[in-house]
Design a protein around this motif. Sequence first.
Motif, PDB file in Angstrom:
ATOM      1  N   THR A 191      13.048  59.033  84.509  1.00 43.95           N
ATOM      2  CA  THR A 191      12.391  58.451  85.681  1.00 43.95           C
ATOM      3  C   THR A 191      12.912  59.046  86.993  1.00 43.95           C
ATOM      4  OG1 THR A 191      13.993  56.641  85.783  1.00 43.95           O
ATOM      5  CG2 THR A 191      12.008  56.233  84.510  1.00 43.95           C
ATOM      6  N   GLU A 192      13.893  59.942  86.908  1.00 44.40           N
ATOM      7  CA  GLU A 192      14.449  60.534  88.132  1.00 44.40           C
ATOM      8  C   GLU A 192      13.814  61.905  88.402  1.00 44.40           C
ATOM      9  OE1 GLU A 192      16.396  59.010  90.248  1.00 44.40           O
ATOM     10  OE2 GLU A 192      16.518  57.248  88.944  1.00 44.40           O
ATOM     11  N   PRO A 193      13.672  62.283  89.673  1.00 47.48           N
ATOM     12  CA  PRO A 193      13.066  63.584  89.974  1.00 47.48           C
ATOM     13  C   PRO A 193      13.980  64.764  89.604  1.00 47.48           C
ATOM     14  CG  PRO A 193      13.660  62.402  92.002  1.00 47.48           C
ATOM     15  CD  PRO A 193      13.968  61.478  90.862  1.00 47.48           C
TER      16      PRO A 193
ATOM     17  N   ASP B 160      28.658  63.688  72.805  1.00 47.64           N
ATOM     18  CA  ASP B 160      27.235  63.611  72.464  1.00 47.64           C
ATOM     19  C   ASP B 160      26.327  63.761  73.675  1.00 47.64           C
ATOM     20  OD1 ASP B 160      27.471  61.063  73.480  1.00 47.64           O
ATOM     21  OD2 ASP B 160      26.875  60.014  71.667  1.00 47.64           O
TER      22      ASP B 160
ATOM     23  N   ILE C 193      19.233  58.823  78.573  1.00 43.97           N
ATOM     24  CA  ILE C 193      17.870  59.235  78.181  1.00 43.97           C
ATOM     25  C   ILE C 193      16.852  58.378  78.931  1.00 43.97           C
ATOM     26  CG2 ILE C 193      16.223  59.362  76.259  1.00 43.97           C
ATOM     27  CD1 ILE C 193      18.634  59.944  74.401  1.00 43.97           C
ATOM     28  N   ARG C 194      17.142  57.082  79.032  1.00 45.34           N
ATOM     29  CA  ARG C 194      16.240  56.170  79.744  1.00 45.34           C
ATOM     30  C   ARG C 194      16.108  56.574  81.212  1.00 45.34           C
ATOM     31  NH1 ARG C 194      16.885  51.018  82.687  1.00 45.34           N
ATOM     32  NH2 ARG C 194      19.109  50.839  82.303  1.00 45.34           N
TER      33      ARG C 194
ATOM     34  N   LYS D  68      20.513  70.489  74.274  1.00 51.03           N
ATOM     35  CA  LYS D  68      19.339  70.553  73.392  1.00 51.03           C
ATOM     36  C   LYS D  68      18.024  70.470  74.164  1.00 51.03           C
ATOM     37  CE  LYS D  68      20.568  68.630  68.885  1.00 51.03           C
ATOM     38  NZ  LYS D  68      19.961  69.610  67.999  1.00 51.03           N
ATOM     39  N   VAL D  69      18.004  69.639  75.208  1.00 47.68           N
ATOM     40  CA  VAL D  69      16.729  69.436  75.916  1.00 47.68           C
ATOM     41  C   VAL D  69      16.627  70.302  77.174  1.00 47.68           C
ATOM     42  CG1 VAL D  69      16.345  67.110  75.026  1.00 47.68           C
ATOM     43  CG2 VAL D  69      17.625  67.391  77.160  1.00 47.68           C
TER      44      VAL D  69
ATOM     45  N   GLU E 189      25.934  67.532  74.246  1.00 48.54           N
ATOM     46  CA  GLU E 189      25.164  68.102  73.133  1.00 48.54           C
ATOM     47  C   GLU E 189      23.663  67.854  73.342  1.00 48.54           C
ATOM     48  OE1 GLU E 189      26.401  66.640  69.305  1.00 48.54           O
ATOM     49  OE2 GLU E 189      24.914  67.864  68.241  1.00 48.54           O
ATOM     50  N   TRP E 190      23.318  66.617  73.711  1.00 43.58           N
ATOM     51  CA  TRP E 190      21.894  66.297  73.905  1.00 43.58           C
ATOM     52  C   TRP E 190      21.333  67.025  75.132  1.00 43.58           C
ATOM     53  CZ3 TRP E 190      19.136  63.638  77.810  1.00 43.58           C
ATOM     54  CH2 TRP E 190      17.782  63.414  77.514  1.00 43.58           C
TER      55      TRP E 190
ATOM     56  N   LEU F  33      24.589  57.347  75.949  1.00 44.17           N
ATOM     57  CA  LEU F  33      23.588  58.422  75.870  1.00 44.17           C
ATOM     58  C   LEU F  33      22.173  57.852  75.991  1.00 44.17           C
ATOM     59  CD1 LEU F  33      22.510  61.240  75.486  1.00 44.17           C
ATOM     60  CD2 LEU F  33      22.968  61.070  73.033  1.00 44.17           C
ATOM     61  N   MET F  34      21.924  56.731  75.323  1.00 47.10           N
ATOM     62  CA  MET F  34      20.586  56.132  75.383  1.00 47.10           C
ATOM     63  C   MET F  34      20.288  55.692  76.827  1.00 47.10           C
ATOM     64  SD  MET F  34      18.927  55.462  72.274  1.00 47.10           S
ATOM     65  CE  MET F  34      19.502  54.181  71.197  1.00 47.10           C
ATOM     66  N   GLU F  35      21.300  55.219  77.527  1.00 44.89           N
ATOM     67  CA  GLU F  35      21.105  54.839  78.937  1.00 44.89           C
ATOM     68  C   GLU F  35      20.741  56.073  79.772  1.00 44.89           C
ATOM     69  OE1 GLU F  35      21.098  51.776  80.507  1.00 44.89           O
ATOM     70  OE2 GLU F  35      21.061  51.066  78.445  1.00 44.89           O
TER      71      GLU F  35
END
Lengths: 78, 380
Positions: free
Chosen positions: A29-31, A48, A24-25, A55-56, A51-52, A20-22
């Motif tokens: 940076t992607e269009p 997860d 988010i990273r 949320k966003v 779910e994230w 998930l953190m990968e």
Amino acid sequence: MAEGEAKVIDARGSYCPGPLMELIRAIQTEPVGTVLEVLSSDRASSNDIPEWVKKVGQEYLETVAEDGYWRVRVRRVK
Amino acid sequence: MGKRVVVVGGGVGGTIVANHLARKLGRELELGDLEITMISPDAQHFYQPGLLYVMFDLTRPEELSRSQASLLEPGIRLVQDWADHIDKDKGEVRTRAGQTFPYDFLLLATGSRPSPQLIPGLAEGGHLFYTLDGALKLREALFNFQGGKVVVTVGVPHKCPVAPLEVTFMLDAWFRQRGLRDKVELTYTYPIGRLHALEPVANWAVPQFAARDIHGETFFNLKEVDAKARQLTSIEGTTLPYDLLISVPPHQGAQVIIDSGVGDKGGWVPTGKHTLLMEGTDNVFVVGDTTNLPISKAGSTAHFEADVIADNLASRLQGYPGGRSYDGKVFCFVETGLEQATYVWFNFETPPNPVPPSQAIHWFKLAYNKAYWLTPKGVL
């Protein structure tokens, strides 16, 4: 978008920072419009990440079970 | 002419590889059959994990640095300059001062940098302890702090992934020591749905937070800081008020990686997870935070990778194929207060399994902080 055009994030074997953190990273940076495909060997990612993404306000497409890992597809929509 | 190895960056990864290589191929170096050049802008080598203690004035900054030249084996040429451009087609590195260094083998060891400017308002409204300047300012703020809302935020990606949790436990213990804990509301935020990326660490932290009255706010990715109103907003839509903001900002790769077009959009170099070779090349190795690998950006990662690279590079320089493969190993101490610590290790195949915290592990970490200088030398 065809599978071949997705931005693949190979996070198999990643315990820290983890799939998930990968995502988010990378998604920052992607269009807008980019399909991101996270490969994860961690079953929890199939829960997860959606779910994230929900949320966003991004778009969760699907989770495909492969041999020993999961392919979670999302689209950046904003 | 001898073979030329150029190392860009003088952090722990670059320094270990250069020293190992100089020792493995000492004779070639002496005969002029091998040249090792390190390009680094810093005259001093700084032990970054020590910053965690600087903010509480438990370590003084002068204890954390040594001259880079003193850490290098004789025969390694140190060029104190910024690498400005990496041209992998020509096989050369150009520096800000205008020098050009052709290479047969290149090691990219340029690391990562905290980039608070990526989040609006963060540089003005928040503190950070990942730089010496930031840790010193935070030290002053902490010693003047009389109570209020303290919030810890964590950007993606960031190096030293246990530091946010460590700093939170240390803040709790420190405020208790100063008799201020009942006047402090301590909130720790984290980007994903649990308290730490490592699941066993996250599970362990839940009762620890409850016992210490630390509030955990998960799925919190900082979007902007309103320094005037002292308010944080996350991309998930959560707002949090604060009096003292301690942030681990999102990180970027080095500017030279971005400017030379050898990295992705964040400045991370696409790297083979087992070979540690830059993708599409056969003579450019990448170490530590510089890679795009989905593993912890930490000194120990750089250390374990550096051992593999040094062996393979020495073999390649002697005309052999280089048989070692990186297994993804990472090891991290985790401070769980001011007097206890635990540790975790894991690799691509083995999940982490932290041991119960103890005073002995805390002492071991403190001892390693002193013994660290043997690591870049390639001894420990």
